[in-house]
Design an enzyme around this catalytic site. Structure first.
Site, PDB file in Angstrom:
ATOM      1  N   LYS A  65     -18.418 -29.144 -35.416  1.00  0.00           N
ATOM      2  CA  LYS A  65     -19.205 -30.348 -35.730  1.00  0.00           C
ATOM      3  C   LYS A  65     -20.675 -30.180 -35.353  1.00  0.00           C
ATOM      4  O   LYS A  65     -21.558 -30.607 -36.096  1.00  0.00           O
ATOM      5  CB  LYS A  65     -18.577 -31.555 -35.015  1.00  0.00           C
ATOM      6  N   GLU A  71     -19.584 -36.727 -45.190  1.00  0.00           N
ATOM      7  CA  GLU A  71     -19.889 -37.668 -44.099  1.00  0.00           C
ATOM      8  C   GLU A  71     -18.771 -37.713 -43.057  1.00  0.00           C
ATOM      9  O   GLU A  71     -19.014 -37.856 -41.858  1.00  0.00           O
ATOM     10  CB  GLU A  71     -20.107 -39.069 -44.693  1.00  0.00           C
ATOM     11  N   VAL A  96     -17.985 -35.123 -39.479  1.00  0.00           N
ATOM     12  CA  VAL A  96     -18.463 -35.280 -38.093  1.00  0.00           C
ATOM     13  C   VAL A  96     -18.419 -36.754 -37.721  1.00  0.00           C
ATOM     14  O   VAL A  96     -18.920 -37.597 -38.467  1.00  0.00           O
ATOM     15  CB  VAL A  96     -19.919 -34.781 -37.932  1.00  0.00           C
TER      16      VAL A  96
HETATM   17  N1  HSE Z   1      -9.115 -33.749 -33.379  1.00  0.00           N
HETATM   18  C1  HSE Z   1     -10.336 -34.444 -33.689  1.00  0.00           C
HETATM   19  C2  HSE Z   1     -10.779 -35.264 -32.457  1.00  0.00           C
HETATM   20  C3  HSE Z   1     -10.134 -35.297 -34.893  1.00  0.00           C
HETATM   21  O1  HSE Z   1      -9.990 -35.415 -31.525  1.00  0.00           O
HETATM   22  O2  HSE Z   1     -11.899 -35.739 -32.413  1.00  0.00           O
HETATM   23  C4  HSE Z   1     -11.382 -35.735 -35.587  1.00  0.00           C
HETATM   24  O3  HSE Z   1     -12.168 -34.709 -36.060  1.00  0.00           O
END
Ligand code: HSE
Length: 414
Positions: A200, A124, A127
């Site tokens: 994602k 979970e 993403v």
């Molecule tokens: N580097 C990612 C972001 C962290 O800035 O969304 C979370 O996956």
């Protein structure tokens, strides 16, 4: 009582330990079992930690301990997370992870392995950080045919773009601020080049449509070329620039995917998702649009999603949770050059005839203006056509003495 292990004591792993410890009582009520952390795997020393007794540098201590039934993989990266996850699943342990890189690359294999061993592989937190999205897609929206998904899936780039839009900052300054505030990674390439958002959307597409989409199949562009001038043109067009990751189901069974900065109209729901927040719009045939919004990153939001998965594992030792997709295939994703797109283009033509040339080539363009532009600069939005045709026409325009300075797609999801 159920014993678990946590692999990796970085931001997410330490957050998981914190949440499990602080909320031990309410978690035990929900899981109907007390959950105890027996081992924490990390190669570093944590002499000040209240959990010194649990730390180990040996993965085998976790693998070979039959009392450990759930393992949290919060190591990140592909290796050795992949090998450790495989071995844990083979040994009949359920695995929970926030590791989007691993799920995006190896999800089909690891889900099949978990199914074969009748254990769970849950992710979970991979993403949207603390936003519930995997469970809603696989369970709550299960009665729908998903038509498409579009999301702002990376908090760091959304913060940078928000600063460029609201505070008129340049890209480099906004990135430096994101790093200072601890949002961007020290090496922010995966964020700003769009790879993180790509991983994602691959996970969401695989889940929603039942077949693995691999990151290499998705055309991905980041935000490094976006300038203050582009932000101004987007404003005069009536919108903002956002990094959008999207998937659409096509009539022939293929998927159309893209990760790219896009102009979004101010009326679009995703246009109002600012700062480090994420927003995910899922379009179902029965529900219409369903929007998920919240903190997509950070220690405690991510840990909250991981711990919820641990609770789910504990509640489902006997009846495995159904979460599955089959392996992908090379022709599953439509060739990017066939995607229809309309594009904003900013260019320069010292001869002054650039806009006329563009109009003739593209079959009618919509000109845009911004205050303070040099006389040779011009900008326009093309009609919608296939990416391949757009690219060819831009090359022809350059051959006619026009310098194309930037281009951003026009979002058409909403
Ligand atoms: N580097 C990612 C972001 C962290 O800035 O969304 C979370 O996956």
């Amino acid at each position: 009582m159920v014993q678990i292990a946590v692999m990796g004591y970085g931001v997410v792993g330490s957050g998981v330990v914190e949440v499990l410890t602080q909320h031990a009582e309410s978690i035990a009520k929900r899981a109907k079992e007390e959950i105890r952390i027996k081992k924490i795997l990390d190669l570093r020393e944590f002499p000040e930690s209240p959990f010194t007794a649990q730390f180990t540098k040996s993965f085998d201590e976790i693998l070979e301990d039959p009392e450990i039934r759930v393992v949290v993989e919060a190591m990140g990266g592909l290796h050795p997370a992949l090998e450790y996850t495989r071995q844990c699943l083979e040994a009949g342990k359920s695995v929970v992870t926030s590791n989007k890189e691993l799920v995006a690359e190896k999800g089909a294999e690891l889900l099949a392995l978990a199914q074969g061993k009748n254990v769970n592989y849950l992710f979970e937190a991979s993403v949207g950080g603390g936003i519930p999205i995997i469970r809603p897609i696989s369970q709550c929206l299960a009665a729908n045919e998903v038509i498409g998904i579009a999301g702002i899936l990376n908090g760091t780039t959304n913060f940078i773009l928000t600063k460029m839009i609201r505070d008129h900052m340049g890209f480099e300054d906004a990135l430096a601020l994101a790093q200072k505030l601890g949002y961007a990674e020290r090496n922010p390439a995966a964020d700003i080049e769009g790879e993180d958002a790509c991983r994602k959307i691959c996970i969401l597409a695989s889940l929603a449509f039942g077949k693995h989409v691999y990151p290499r199949q998705v055309h991905t562009e980041g935000i490094t070329d976006i300038t203050k001038e582009d932000v101004e043109y987007a404003d005069s067009w009536g919108g903002v620039i956002k990094l959008i990751a999207e998937v659409k189901k096509l009539g022939n069974g293929q998927l159309q995917l893209l990760v790219s900065p896009m102009f979004l109209s101010r009326e679009s729901q995703l246009a109002t998702v600012d700062d480090v927040f994420n927003g995910i719009l899922v379009r179902g045939d029965a529900t219409g649009d369903v929007m998920f919004y919240g903190k997509g990153a950070g220690k405690l939001p991510t840990a909250s999603a991981v711990v919820a998965d641990v609770i789910d594992c504990v509640k489902h030792f006997k009846a495995r949770k159904y979460l599955f997709w089959e392996d992908g295939s090379p022709d599953y994703v439509q060739d990017f050059l066939r995607n229809p797109a309309s594009m904003y283009v900013r260019a320069k033509d010292e001869s002054g005839g650039g806009l006329k040339k563009a109009d003739a080539l593209f079959g009618g363009v919509t000109p845009l203006a911004r205050p303070g532009a040099e006389p040779a600069e011009f900008a326009f939005v093309t009609p919608k056509q296939e990416e391949g045709a757009l690219q060819q026409k831009l090359e022809t325009l350059e051959a006619q003495g026009v310098s194309v300075l930037s281009r951003v797609r026009i979002g058409d999801f909403s």
